[in-house]
Write an enzyme that holds these catalytic residues in place. Sequence first.
Site, PDB file in Angstrom:
ATOM      1  N   CYS A 183       0.836  -1.201   0.000  1.00 61.63           N
ATOM      2  CA  CYS A 183       0.000   0.000   0.000  1.00 61.63           C
ATOM      3  C   CYS A 183       0.877   1.260   0.000  1.00 61.63           C
ATOM      4  CB  CYS A 183      -0.924  -0.001   1.216  1.00 61.63           C
ATOM      5  SG  CYS A 183      -2.004   1.437   1.207  1.00 61.63           S
ATOM      6  N   ARG A 204      -8.332  -3.277 -10.818  1.00 55.19           N
ATOM      7  CA  ARG A 204      -9.204  -2.237 -11.362  1.00 55.19           C
ATOM      8  C   ARG A 204     -10.008  -2.657 -12.589  1.00 55.19           C
ATOM      9  NH1 ARG A 204      -4.548   2.099 -11.537  1.00 55.19           N
ATOM     10  NH2 ARG A 204      -3.450   0.146 -12.000  1.00 55.19           N
TER      11      ARG A 204
HETATM   12  C1  LIG Z   1      -9.057   1.692  -4.701  1.00 55.49           C
HETATM   13  C2  LIG Z   1      -7.907   0.748  -4.486  1.00 55.49           C
HETATM   14  C3  LIG Z   1      -7.739   0.150  -3.242  1.00 55.49           C
HETATM   15  C4  LIG Z   1      -6.673  -0.726  -3.017  1.00 55.49           C
HETATM   16  N1  LIG Z   1      -6.565  -1.344  -1.795  1.00 55.49           N
HETATM   17  C5  LIG Z   1      -5.598  -2.287  -1.606  1.00 55.49           C
HETATM   18  C6  LIG Z   1      -5.544  -3.052  -0.407  1.00 55.49           C
HETATM   19  O1  LIG Z   1      -6.389  -2.914   0.502  1.00 55.49           O
HETATM   20  N2  LIG Z   1      -4.536  -3.958  -0.284  1.00 55.49           N
HETATM   21  C7  LIG Z   1      -3.596  -4.165  -1.276  1.00 55.49           C
HETATM   22  O2  LIG Z   1      -2.706  -4.988  -1.116  1.00 55.49           O
HETATM   23  N3  LIG Z   1      -3.655  -3.466  -2.427  1.00 55.49           N
HETATM   24  C8  LIG Z   1      -4.631  -2.561  -2.623  1.00 55.49           C
HETATM   25  N4  LIG Z   1      -4.721  -1.910  -3.817  1.00 55.49           N
HETATM   26  C9  LIG Z   1      -3.779  -2.261  -4.907  1.00 55.49           C
HETATM   27  C10 LIG Z   1      -4.388  -3.355  -5.805  1.00 55.49           C
HETATM   28  O3  LIG Z   1      -4.551  -4.558  -5.103  1.00 55.49           O
HETATM   29  C11 LIG Z   1      -3.486  -3.619  -7.019  1.00 55.49           C
HETATM   30  O4  LIG Z   1      -2.212  -4.003  -6.565  1.00 55.49           O
HETATM   31  C12 LIG Z   1      -3.319  -2.407  -7.932  1.00 55.49           C
HETATM   32  O5  LIG Z   1      -4.563  -1.755  -8.150  1.00 55.49           O
HETATM   33  C13 LIG Z   1      -2.702  -2.784  -9.279  1.00 55.49           C
HETATM   34  O6  LIG Z   1      -3.470  -3.779  -9.912  1.00 55.49           O
HETATM   35  P1  LIG Z   1      -4.561  -3.425 -11.072  1.00 55.49           P
HETATM   36  O7  LIG Z   1      -3.859  -2.582 -12.100  1.00 55.49           O
HETATM   37  O8  LIG Z   1      -5.012  -4.750 -11.594  1.00 55.49           O
HETATM   38  O9  LIG Z   1      -5.645  -2.637 -10.407  1.00 55.49           O
HETATM   39  C14 LIG Z   1      -5.756  -1.004  -4.059  1.00 55.49           C
HETATM   40  C15 LIG Z   1      -5.944  -0.405  -5.305  1.00 55.49           C
HETATM   41  C16 LIG Z   1      -7.002   0.460  -5.530  1.00 55.49           C
HETATM   42  C17 LIG Z   1      -7.166   1.074  -6.902  1.00 55.49           C
END
Ligand SMILES: Cc1cc2nc3c(=O)[nH]c(=O)nc-3n(C[C@H](O)[C@H](O)[C@H](O)COP(=O)(O)O)c2cc1C
Length: 320
Positions: A99, A224
């Site tokens: 995070c 996402r």
């Molecule tokens: C709104 C939001 C909340 C997120 N909350 C967490 C979380 O609680 N724990 C975590 O490990 N990653 C969190 N992430 C990161 C996502 O798990 C992921 O690593 C990141 O969005 C990249 O992947 P993607 O491009 O498929 O979205 C969050 C991302 C977003 C956009």
Amino acid sequence: MKLKSLFDGGVPVFLAPMAGVTDAPFRKTVNKFGATATVSEMVSCEALIRNSEKTFRRLTGESNIKIVQIMGSDPKCMAESAKINEDNGADIIDINMGCPVKKIVNNNSGSALLKNEKLAVTIAETVVKSVKIPVTLKMRLGWDNESKNFRSLAEQFEKVGIRMLSIHCRTRSQMYGGTADWSEISDLTEIIKIPYLVNGDIKNFNDVRVALKRSKANGVMIGRATLGKPWLLNQILQKINQGNDVPSPSLEQQYEILMQHFHDTLDFYGMEHGLRIFRKHFCWYSSGMSGASNFRDQINRSDNIKSIEKLVKDFYKNHH
Ligand SMILES: Cc1cc2nc3c(=O)[nH]c(=O)nc-3n(C[C@H](O)[C@H](O)[C@H](O)COP(=O)(O)O)c2cc1C
């Protein structure tokens, strides 16, 4: 539960944890279609210890596989919260070291731990020792471009008993900017034996193919791209493991999916809080449809569930 069983169906496709988004109603919606596993939103170890049972139920809802992601910087607190989750019925504990949010990082939690390898490894080791269930860990490439230490960390995490890694292929200083570099993690196959998932910017089946090839990962984790498309992970699972092309639901079906998700959210949180939480989902479900921005404006101006239901019904009817 054996972690290995998540790989029984071929390439696993995980829903990424997203705080404020992948709550129990969203994960229920995704699980209805199919996904290898879904991970709870992160929860601070202090919050878990304070209000353990309620927090656990809230986090996991009716998930089939209960993976709870914990976040914090104190090894003892992390271990205690892991144990509480295990006692409450968690199948897997996931540790958050990715995070990038300031509030979390300023507490030495999330991706701040990437800068403090000693503490990161102590946390991993203490949590592993505190439970019998598998412990996994989610991380980024490192703090910044000059300190990409995921290789050294991965090796140490494996040594202390972490069973799987999910890697968001960005550094902390990139936040969500630039693009995720999937190829960066390909040499992990020579460094660790535990499985790892590639994560970041995977939007469709073609991205999955390329990301797996470049990263040499054992599976993918997608966040996402699933917003407003809870059926996406199933389409990818089917295509990659069976070669089946599963069409997206018709608009009529999408309307039904959206309404069920909406009502599950209202039931889960209560009317007022549920509506506040769900507003963003209306945006995501309607994204790309003509008249969506007007539709969202109207929804956002109303606090009345019946009028909102009518707005949604009319909007989807006009698109048939
Ligand atoms: C709104 C939001 C909340 C997120 N909350 C967490 C979380 O609680 N724990 C975590 O490990 N990653 C969190 N992430 C990161 C996502 O798990 C992921 O690593 C990141 O969005 C990249 O992947 P993607 O491009 O498929 O979205 C969050 C991302 C977003 C956009």
